[in-house]
Scaffold this active site. Sequence first.
Site, mmCIF file in Angstrom:
data_model
loop_
_atom_site.group_PDB
_atom_site.id
_atom_site.type_symbol
_atom_site.label_atom_id
_atom_site.label_comp_id
_atom_site.label_asym_id
_atom_site.label_seq_id
_atom_site.Cartn_x
_atom_site.Cartn_y
_atom_site.Cartn_z
ATOM 1 N N HIS A 1 0.803 -1.231 0.000
ATOM 2 C CA HIS A 1 0.000 0.000 0.000
ATOM 3 C C HIS A 1 0.829 1.272 0.000
ATOM 4 O O HIS A 1 0.290 2.359 -0.124
ATOM 5 C CB HIS A 1 -0.948 0.024 1.205
ATOM 6 C CG HIS A 1 -0.263 0.370 2.500
ATOM 7 N ND1 HIS A 1 0.470 -0.540 3.197
ATOM 8 C CD2 HIS A 1 -0.182 1.541 3.193
ATOM 9 C CE1 HIS A 1 0.958 0.037 4.280
ATOM 10 N NE2 HIS A 1 0.590 1.301 4.297
HETATM 11 C C1 UD1 Z 1 -2.238 5.308 6.229
HETATM 12 C C2 UD1 Z 1 -0.970 5.732 6.987
HETATM 13 C C3 UD1 Z 1 0.087 4.647 6.850
HETATM 14 C C4 UD1 Z 1 -0.446 3.302 7.269
HETATM 15 C C5 UD1 Z 1 -1.701 2.991 6.472
HETATM 16 C C6 UD1 Z 1 -2.312 1.673 6.844
HETATM 17 C C7 UD1 Z 1 -0.415 8.131 7.064
HETATM 18 C C8 UD1 Z 1 0.462 9.168 6.491
HETATM 19 N N1 UD1 Z 1 -0.399 6.940 6.424
HETATM 20 O O1 UD1 Z 1 -1.911 5.255 4.860
HETATM 21 O O2 UD1 Z 1 1.185 4.980 7.678
HETATM 22 O O3 UD1 Z 1 0.528 2.317 7.038
HETATM 23 O O4 UD1 Z 1 -2.652 4.041 6.715
HETATM 24 O O5 UD1 Z 1 -3.399 1.397 6.023
HETATM 25 O O6 UD1 Z 1 -1.096 8.399 8.032
HETATM 26 N N2 UD1 Z 1 -9.466 4.606 2.271
HETATM 27 C C9 UD1 Z 1 -10.621 3.857 2.242
HETATM 28 N N3 UD1 Z 1 -11.141 3.463 3.425
HETATM 29 C C10 UD1 Z 1 -10.577 3.774 4.615
HETATM 30 C C11 UD1 Z 1 -9.390 4.533 4.618
HETATM 31 C C12 UD1 Z 1 -8.844 4.932 3.429
HETATM 32 O O7 UD1 Z 1 -11.172 3.567 1.194
HETATM 33 O O8 UD1 Z 1 -11.103 3.383 5.662
HETATM 34 C C13 UD1 Z 1 -8.881 5.045 1.010
HETATM 35 C C14 UD1 Z 1 -8.720 6.558 0.956
HETATM 36 O O9 UD1 Z 1 -9.819 7.170 0.451
HETATM 37 C C15 UD1 Z 1 -7.483 6.704 0.110
HETATM 38 C C16 UD1 Z 1 -6.692 5.464 0.375
HETATM 39 O O10 UD1 Z 1 -7.557 4.526 0.948
HETATM 40 O O11 UD1 Z 1 -7.839 6.743 -1.225
HETATM 41 C C17 UD1 Z 1 -5.500 5.715 1.256
HETATM 42 O O12 UD1 Z 1 -5.882 5.970 2.579
HETATM 43 P P1 UD1 Z 1 -5.052 6.968 3.550
HETATM 44 O O13 UD1 Z 1 -5.594 6.875 4.923
HETATM 45 O O14 UD1 Z 1 -4.975 8.284 2.907
HETATM 46 O O15 UD1 Z 1 -3.608 6.464 3.570
HETATM 47 P P2 UD1 Z 1 -3.031 5.032 3.729
HETATM 48 O O16 UD1 Z 1 -2.343 4.754 2.459
HETATM 49 O O17 UD1 Z 1 -4.059 4.052 4.197
#
Ligand code: UD1
Length: 373
Positions: A215
């Site tokens: 991820h």
């Molecule tokens: C975040 C953390 C990372 C951790 C990871 C675990 C930061 C900077 N990054 O990154 O350290 O390893 O979480 O997963 O805080 N999304 C969903 N559903 C959710 C959450 C997110 O669909 O419940 C989607 C968002 O819309 C986005 C993508 O997933 O498009 C990324 O999510 P985001 O929380 O921005 O960052 P992570 O890559 O998950």
Amino acid sequence: MLWHSGFFMPHFIHVVVGARPNQMKAAPLLRALRENSNFEPVLIDTGQHYDHEMAGIFMQQFGMGEPDFSLDVGSGTHGAQTAKILEKYEALLLEKRPTATIVIGDINSTVACALAASKIGVPVVHLEAGLRSKDRTMPEELNRIVTDHLADLLWTPSPDGDENLLRSGIEKSKIVRVGNIMIDTLVAMKPEVEKSLFVKEIPLHNNTYAMVTLHRPSNVDVEVTLEKLLDELLIVSKTMDLIWPLHPRTKSRIESLGRMHELTENSSIHLMGPLGYIDFMNGIMHSQCVITDSGGIQEETTWLGVPCITLRPNTERPITITEGTNILATPETLQYELQEIENKGRMKHHTIEFWDGKTAQRCIKSLELFLKR
Ligand code: UD1
């Protein structure tokens, strides 16, 4: 405990969670705080992760209960997300001030809540302090550096954490090595993980399988890297099955490349949505190896003695390489490392001090001492 108008008042302690990797670290600490009459823990969920399978399922499986406050910030750019958390958490702090705020790990919620609390003089405790990848292109590295400099008490998992903090000028008196709290969760949940039928129910085509999780923006947001990774994983699937719970970010990137069908049509690749802790750890435990870019999985596999190939140029958890079963790799070296694992079988690993399931107890002792001072 505080003496207030003739009554003993417990210390209100905020425990902040925001995203998936926080939950397995918060759960044992929350339990230990709840069992101690000196403390009244208040669980704050920033809502950085909002889908049930990215957040709620973990709170359920670990018996954490519902959060006392949900900030519902959701996704956004780093700046927007961090700012929203900062604003909403500050408002909560101004309503009712806790004795201390505990922030966990290295996500945006960690740095935002540490900043909100320390600006208004609420002591900040950082659980999992001192980790450094020395790679400032990782958003988590910036969060670690800032949070550690704001914190008043820094709980580290391993000696390299202490050394990093001392080197960056943080006073020795603020640093307490408590150990690895994720291992508390692993120790507590192991019987349930062993009982899970998750892997047994997957129709494997080969004799062995690898668990895959990817991820990190550096792997999945860069098209050429993701293309190369997909090519390599498709080659791996000819000799071993892949069980791959897709992170939402990765799913959308693979869809944008138009390559999802190559994975779904391959009967050796088992794609699924994000898994809860019990099934996921069941998959890890029985795997030939793990292919990942996660932080925490490097530690869990070290404790379990499962070979782990980390697709990153660096790690903030070097002890998993020197004492554990972790290897850093690139898409280009992945096949070679898999072959090495196949040749060697399960790798030797050492027991790491304080990765023993008792970290939460050491945190409580340290917090009591800190508050007395
Ligand atoms: C975040 C953390 C990372 C951790 C990871 C675990 C930061 C900077 N990054 O990154 O350290 O390893 O979480 O997963 O805080 N999304 C969903 N559903 C959710 C959450 C997110 O669909 O419940 C989607 C968002 O819309 C986005 C993508 O997933 O498009 C990324 O999510 P985001 O929380 O921005 O960052 P992570 O890559 O998950």
